[in-house]
Each structure stands twice: as structure tokens, then as C-alpha cells.
Design a protein around this motif. Structure first.
Motif, short mmCIF file in Angstrom:
data_model
loop_
_atom_site.label_atom_id
_atom_site.label_comp_id
_atom_site.label_asym_id
_atom_site.label_seq_id
_atom_site.Cartn_x
_atom_site.Cartn_y
_atom_site.Cartn_z
N ARG A 1 0.86 -1.19 0.00
CA ARG A 1 0.00 0.00 0.00
C ARG A 1 0.89 1.24 0.00
O ARG A 1 2.00 1.22 0.52
CB ARG A 1 -0.91 0.02 1.23
CG ARG A 1 -1.86 -1.16 1.33
CD ARG A 1 -2.96 -1.06 0.27
NE ARG A 1 -3.91 -2.17 0.41
CZ ARG A 1 -3.79 -3.33 -0.20
NH1 ARG A 1 -2.75 -3.56 -1.01
NH2 ARG A 1 -4.69 -4.28 -0.04
N PRO A 2 0.39 2.36 -0.56
CA PRO A 2 1.19 3.59 -0.52
C PRO A 2 1.42 4.02 0.93
O PRO A 2 0.57 3.87 1.79
CB PRO A 2 0.32 4.61 -1.26
CG PRO A 2 -0.63 3.79 -2.07
CD PRO A 2 -0.86 2.53 -1.31
N VAL A 3 2.60 4.56 1.19
CA VAL A 3 2.95 5.03 2.53
C VAL A 3 2.13 6.27 2.84
O VAL A 3 2.05 7.20 2.03
CB VAL A 3 4.45 5.35 2.62
CG1 VAL A 3 4.78 5.94 4.00
CG2 VAL A 3 5.27 4.10 2.36
N THR A 4 1.50 6.28 4.02
CA THR A 4 0.63 7.40 4.40
C THR A 4 1.45 8.48 5.12
O THR A 4 1.34 8.67 6.33
CB THR A 4 -0.50 6.91 5.32
OG1 THR A 4 0.08 6.20 6.42
CG2 THR A 4 -1.43 6.00 4.57
N GLY B 1 6.87 10.11 2.06
CA GLY B 1 6.97 8.84 1.37
C GLY B 1 5.70 8.43 0.65
O GLY B 1 5.40 7.25 0.55
N ALA B 2 4.94 9.41 0.20
CA ALA B 2 3.61 9.14 -0.36
C ALA B 2 3.67 8.27 -1.62
O ALA B 2 2.73 7.55 -1.92
CB ALA B 2 2.89 10.44 -0.67
N ALA B 3 4.78 8.31 -2.36
CA ALA B 3 4.85 7.55 -3.61
C ALA B 3 5.45 6.17 -3.39
O ALA B 3 5.48 5.36 -4.32
CB ALA B 3 5.70 8.32 -4.62
N ALA B 4 5.91 5.86 -2.19
CA ALA B 4 6.59 4.60 -1.92
C ALA B 4 5.61 3.55 -1.42
O ALA B 4 4.56 3.85 -0.87
CB ALA B 4 7.70 4.81 -0.90
N SER B 5 5.98 2.26 -1.60
CA SER B 5 5.19 1.16 -1.07
C SER B 5 5.57 0.93 0.39
O SER B 5 6.70 1.23 0.81
CB SER B 5 5.45 -0.11 -1.88
OG SER B 5 4.82 -1.23 -1.28
N ASN B 6 4.64 0.37 1.15
CA ASN B 6 4.94 0.16 2.56
C ASN B 6 5.73 -1.11 2.83
O ASN B 6 6.16 -1.35 3.96
CB ASN B 6 3.65 0.14 3.39
CG ASN B 6 2.72 -1.00 3.00
OD1 ASN B 6 2.86 -1.59 1.93
ND2 ASN B 6 1.79 -1.31 3.87
N GLU C 1 7.98 3.45 5.07
CA GLU C 1 6.93 2.98 5.97
C GLU C 1 7.42 2.94 7.42
O GLU C 1 6.68 3.27 8.35
CB GLU C 1 6.45 1.60 5.54
CG GLU C 1 5.42 0.96 6.46
CD GLU C 1 4.10 1.74 6.53
OE1 GLU C 1 3.31 1.46 7.45
OE2 GLU C 1 3.87 2.62 5.67
N MET C 2 8.67 2.53 7.64
CA MET C 2 9.19 2.50 8.99
C MET C 2 9.23 3.90 9.60
O MET C 2 8.87 4.10 10.76
CB MET C 2 10.60 1.88 9.01
CG MET C 2 10.59 0.36 8.97
SD MET C 2 12.17 -0.39 9.40
CE MET C 2 13.12 -0.01 7.93
N ALA C 3 9.65 4.89 8.79
CA ALA C 3 9.67 6.27 9.28
C ALA C 3 8.27 6.77 9.61
O ALA C 3 8.04 7.38 10.66
CB ALA C 3 10.33 7.18 8.25
N ALA C 4 7.30 6.48 8.71
CA ALA C 4 5.93 6.91 8.95
C ALA C 4 5.32 6.19 10.14
O ALA C 4 4.61 6.78 10.96
CB ALA C 4 5.08 6.67 7.70
N LEU C 5 5.62 4.88 10.27
CA LEU C 5 5.08 4.09 11.37
C LEU C 5 5.65 4.55 12.70
O LEU C 5 4.93 4.64 13.71
CB LEU C 5 5.41 2.61 11.13
CG LEU C 5 4.61 1.56 11.91
CD1 LEU C 5 3.12 1.72 11.65
CD2 LEU C 5 5.07 0.16 11.53
N ASP C 6 6.95 4.87 12.70
CA ASP C 6 7.59 5.38 13.93
C ASP C 6 6.94 6.69 14.37
O ASP C 6 6.68 6.91 15.55
CB ASP C 6 9.08 5.58 13.71
CG ASP C 6 9.82 4.26 13.56
OD1 ASP C 6 9.19 3.20 13.76
OD2 ASP C 6 11.02 4.28 13.23
N GLU C 7 6.69 7.57 13.40
CA GLU C 7 6.10 8.87 13.73
C GLU C 7 4.68 8.69 14.29
O GLU C 7 4.32 9.31 15.30
CB GLU C 7 6.06 9.75 12.48
CG GLU C 7 5.52 11.15 12.70
CD GLU C 7 6.44 12.01 13.55
OE1 GLU C 7 5.98 13.04 14.08
OE2 GLU C 7 7.63 11.64 13.72
N ARG C 8 3.88 7.84 13.65
CA ARG C 8 2.53 7.59 14.15
C ARG C 8 2.56 6.96 15.54
O ARG C 8 1.73 7.27 16.39
CB ARG C 8 1.76 6.68 13.18
CG ARG C 8 1.42 7.32 11.85
CD ARG C 8 0.33 6.53 11.13
NE ARG C 8 0.70 5.16 10.86
CZ ARG C 8 1.33 4.77 9.76
NH1 ARG C 8 1.67 5.64 8.83
NH2 ARG C 8 1.64 3.49 9.57
#
Length: 553
Positions: A146-149, A153-158, A176-183
Motif C-alpha cells: 500500500r502507498p505510505v501514508t 513517502g507518499a509515492a513509496a510502497s509500505n 513505511e518505517m519512518a511513517a510508522l515510527d512517527e505515528r
């Protein structure tokens, strides 16, 4: 003509009275605090003679808002925690496995049998039995991405997928790891705040430090262990189907299952399906309750979708056991006696009232997404805070006396008017702090001391302008009027620049800097009000009654 209309005078002094009324509870801090604590308990439906006595310590018709004392003034707990974001990476991959299995099963004729292999927590390894289906398996699994939320990283896959022979290796992508860490950090901040707020602690400081750390400062608690007990539990609640029981901790639970110890029965382990029916994230409410035997328990209610899912599960599994799992321990494993359509139930166990209350608090606030590691913990005693308060009082008193004496020696009767306005000014600062529920820290006291010095600046500018106007042979009334008119722009310009500085300090700073900015900003507002309106109204009232032919400033 020197004059202020009567309605304007009434508004000025009504503002002063209201501000001082809100500041008054701080002069009786202990009594008002006991009153507030008693009222908070009484509002929950509990009452006794002691609570009624504490509630009567302060009249109910008067304001009871207090200036909250910070950690450096009141003592309390100081904690620095680190969020183990790796736990979330592992949970994501664990939850991703059923999707991988299901999508590969749709192409069983091509890929063959699917087997999950042991792997590091940061990756998911899957083997297929037919090598010729490797390309097809790779495409199917990569299609699950899925696209990274996130903005970056919006254009990258998770996910990242690698194929090595018949073995697929799935890992989280860097984006995805960076986005997941932030969330995870943001969610942890919110849950910590809700947990501490639920137990009624006044004005805690909860803020992020660095990438994975959170600073928690809670004034007024007796020990850091109280907060550790509250935050140290992740409160991961799940409802899992039971596959069996075992007495050996080394028993293999089988694919898709897990072995979980019982909290109530030592040496007993349950084999549970790894995928839960519903989780604590689906809870709408949880609160202290009592079971049919009068023992403390926790009642809960699911949201609509989870209630339907839970109802369907109980309907299809009447006579089968299911487990209530809290933080990797089975706290209860009842047998489903009948269909449970309402989405509500009760968690029983060997709870005390305090344990059941804390569990309800944890469940209401939500589960922490990852484990917390306590890197630093300190309990600051109230004696140190009292020393800080005493030192702050001395500083304020010395500064105030020096300024009061200077103003009287320099400006005579007009200096006395300025001193009265200065005293009102300090009261209004505390009134504003009480109204907004601000926290007073040691740097905040420094801001008040600085404000005391700055508060007379406006009066000095006005009085010097009046002196200049008197030298031009104008009458006293006209000199006073022109003094205020010509000084107004200078007063506003000087205070606006300082106020902008205070706003920037409050916006960009944190902790002590923010506390200093709050008192400085409020002090600027009240000092301008007292200089332009209060002092002038005092002079107008005096002048209208005495009608002096000459004045000395």
C-alpha cells in the motif's frame, strides 16, 4: 478637559474586581485545593463526612480556580521514557502474514503449498513448494503493498519484497518505517496524556524529546513509581479463540497459534489462535464494576462493528471457550454459554478495587502501541519545591519594595497611585493564570519579578510627559491629559515588541521557557491595562475631588 465617563470608570473597576476575585483563591491555596479535590470526588457519587468537611472549606459561590504549581515548585515525578518502536514493526509483519497466506492460497495450483519460516522480528519469510511459481508469488505479495501514508513517502510502497529461490522475504520499507515510527510516537503521546488525565493529575508536562523519547513530569505525586505503574502497562487487550490447554511452557502451539500463560492458575498455559476476534481498540467504554459475588471487576462495551463481530463469534461457538488476554496473559477463559449480541461484558479476576479502577483507566485510554523503557526516573520532594517558592517570594517582595519606594521618592503622590496600580497588576496576573489554569514554574516566578520592574515603565513615561507639559505653563488638568495622550504611542510600541517576544518564546519554547513566556505575556497585558486605565482613573478621581491649582510630579 481631564475626565473619564462614569460607565468607563465602572468597567475599569469592575474588571479589577473580577480579576482580583479570581486571584483570591491562591491566597488560601491549601483550603481551596482540599475543597476542589473533595468536590471532584463528590461529583462521582461518593460522599462521607470527611469529604463534606473538606468541601465546606471554601464557599461554593466564589471562584475556586487555582494557579497550578509546576514540578519545580510542588515536587512530583520526572520520567524519561523511550518508545520501543521495533515492537510495532514486528506487530505489523505479524498481522501481515494472514494476508500473504490468503493471497498465495488463491494461486495454490501455481505456487504449491505455503509455509511460514522462522525469521528475525524485522522480516517475514515464507516458502512455497513449487519453484516455477516464484515469479507469480512475488507479484501477488508485492501487490499487497500500500502507498505510505506520509508526506515524505507518499509515492513509496509500505513493504519491500525479495525472492530467493522458493523463499519470499518481506520487510517494511524505509518510508513505511519512518511513517510508522512517527505515528507510534504521536499515538503514545496521546495515550500517556489520556492515562494521566484520567487519574486527575493537574497540569502534567508531556512532551517529545528526540526521535523516540518522551519526557513526563507530573507535579504533586508522591513517587515516580505511581506513574511507572500507570504507564508501564501496555494494556493490550484481545479476545482470542481457545484451541487447547497445556502444562508445559515448551509445548508447540502449532502454526497460527500462540502459547499464553494463565494469570490466575500458575503452571497453566492456553493455546490460542494468534488472530483475535476483537481487541481493546474496539472498546467504547470501560469502568469499575462488581460481579455477582460482589468482587471488583471491569465492565466494558464494544463499538458497533466490533459488537456485531463479537456477537457472530459467540453465536457460532456456543459451548466453546474463549480467552480474554491482557498483556500476554490470560486473565479469564470463560465458556460461551449463549449468544452475546449487545457487545458488552465484564472482566472478572482477583482484582482489588484499585487494580480494577486502574485497569478501567488503561482500557479507556487505549493500549500503548509499543512497550516503554524507563531511561530516567526521579522523585522530586515537596521540600525542594517549597524552598523554590520561598526564594521566589523573597525575590518578589524585595523587587516590589524597591520599586514602591523608588516611585514614591521620585513622583510623590503620583508614585503612590502607580504603586496601587502595581499591586493590582500583580493580582490581575494571578487572576489570569487562574482563569486559564496555567502552570506556574520557577522561571514563571522570574517572569513575574521582571513584570514588576517593567510594570512601572508606562507610568514613568506618562509622568515624565506630564512634567514636560507643566513646564509649558499649561494648567494641571491639561498637562495630565496631554501627558497621557502623548505617552500612549510609546507605551503601546514598547509593550507590543515585548509581547511579540513572549509569544515567540511560548510558541517555540517548551517547559521552563514556556512558563516564563506565559507570565511575561500576561504581565504585559495587565501592566498596560493598569498604567493606561487604573492609574489614570485614580488620578481623575483624586483630581475631581481636590481640584488643585498646581500639581507636583
Amino acid at each position: 478637559m481631564l475626565n473619564i465617563s462614569f460607565p468607563k470608570l465602572v468597567m475599569i473597576w469592575l474588571t479589577v474586581v473580577v480579576g482580583l476575585t479570581f486571584a483570591m483563591p491562591n491566597a488560601f491555596y491549601g483550603r481551596v485545593e482540599a475543597h476542589n479535590d473533595a468536590m471532584a470526588i463528590i461529583e462521582t457519587g461518593q460522599t462521607n463526612a470527611e469529604l463534606e468537611a473538606d468541601a465546606a472549606l471554601w464557599p461554593g459561590f466564589l471562584p475556586s480556580n487555582l494557579v497550578n504549581l509546576g514540578l519545580d515548585l510542588r515536587g512530583g515525578a520526572h520520567l524519561l521514557v523511550e518508545v520501543q518502536v521495533e515492537d510495532v514493526h514486528e506487530s505489523f509483519l505479524e498481522g501481515f502474514w494472514p494476508e500473504v497466506r490468503d493471497v498465495l492460497l488463491t494461486a495454490r495450483d501455481t505456487v504449491g503449498f505455503v509455509e511460514r519460516l522462522d525469521s528475525a522480528p524485522t522480516e517475514l519469510r515464507v516458502r512455497i513448494s513449487q519453484a516455477e511459481g516464484a515469479t507469480r508469488a512475488f507479484e501477488l505479495v508485492r501487490g499487497l503493498g500500500r502507498p505510505v501514508t506520509s508526506f515524505t513517502g507518499a509515492a513509496a510502497s509500505n513493504i519491500d519484497v525479495r525472492m530467493d529461490g522458493t523463499i519470499l522475504t518481506i520487510t517494511l520499507s524505509e518510508a513505511e518505517m519512518a511513517a510508522l515510527d512517527e505515528r507510534t510516537i504521536l499515538q503514545t503521546l496521546e495515550i500517556i496524556r489520556r492515562r494521566i488525565d484520567e487519574v486527575g493529575t493537574r497540569e502534567p508536562t508531556i512532551q517529545r524529546q528526540g526521535a523516540q523519547r518522551i519526557l513526563v513530569q507530573v507535579p504533586g505525586v508522591g513517587s515516580a513509581n505511581e506513574i511507572i505503574d500507570l504507564l508501564g502497562t501496555t494494556a493490550q487487550l484481545t479476545f482470542n479463540p481457545v484451541q487447547g490447554r497445556a502444562s508445559d511452557p515448551d509445548t508447540s502451539p502449532g502454526t497460527g497459534n500462540m502459547l499464553v500463560p494463565s494469570q490466575e492458575q500458575e503452571g497453566v498455559f492456553y493455546i490460542l489462535e494468534r488472530r483475535p476476534v476483537v481487541t481493546g481498540e474496539d472498546l467504547e467504554n470501560a469502568q469499575l464494576d462488581f460481579d455477582q459475588n460482589g468482587r471488583p471487576a471491569v465492565s466494558f462495551r464494544f463499538n458497533t462493528s466490533a459488537a456485531r463481530k463479537f456477537g457472530d463469534f459467540t453465536l457460532e461457538n456456543i459451548g466453546s471457550p474463549f480467552a480474554i488476554v491482557l498483556d500476554d496473559e490470560v486473565i479469564s477463559a470463560p465458556t460461551i454459554q449463549s449468544h452475546i449480541p449487545g457487545g458488552s461484558g465484564i472482566i472478572t479476576g482477583n482484582f482489588t478495587v484499585e487494580e480494577a479502577t486502574n485497569l478501567a483507566v488503561l482500557l479507556r485510554a487505549g493500549a500503548l502501541p509499543a512497550e516503554l523503557t524507563f531511561l530516567e526516573e526521579r522523585t522530586i520532594g515537596p521540600e525542594l519545591g517549597q524552598d523554590s517558592i520561598d526564594a521566589g517570594k523573597i525575590a518578589c517582595i524585595v523587587a516590589a519594595i524597591a520599586i514602591l519606594v523608588y516611585m514614591v521618592l521620585s513622583y510623590g503622590l503620583f508614585g503612590i497611585f502607580a504603586n496601587i496600580a502595581l499591586i493590582i497588576n500583580v493580582g490581575l496576573i494571578f487572576g489570569l493564570l487562574s482563569i486559564v489554569g496555567a502552570t506556574l514554574t520557577l522561571p514563571g516566578i522570574a517572569g513575574i519579578v521582571l513584570t514588576i520592574g517593567m510594570a512601572v515603565d508606562a507610568n514613568v513615561i506618562v509622568f515624565e510627559r506630564i512634567r514636560e507639559e507643566l513646564k509649558t505653563a499649561k494648567g494641571p488638568a491639561r498637562a495630565i491629559e496631554l501627558g497621557y495622550e502623548k505617552a500612549l504611542s510609546s507605551i503601546i510600541d514598547a509593550n507590543i515588541t515585548t509581547f511579540i517576544t513572549a509569544v515567540i518564546l511560548f510558541t517555540m519554547g517548551s517547559g521552563p521557557v514556556s512558563g516564563f513566556a506565559v507570565t511575561l505575556g500576561f504581565g504585559i497585558i495587565t501592566s498596560v491595562f493598569t498604567a493606561i486605565f487604573v492609574t489614570r482613573s485614580l488620578i481623575v478621581i483624586w483630581f475631581s475631588r481636590t481640584r488643585p491649582k498646581t500639581i507636583e510630579v
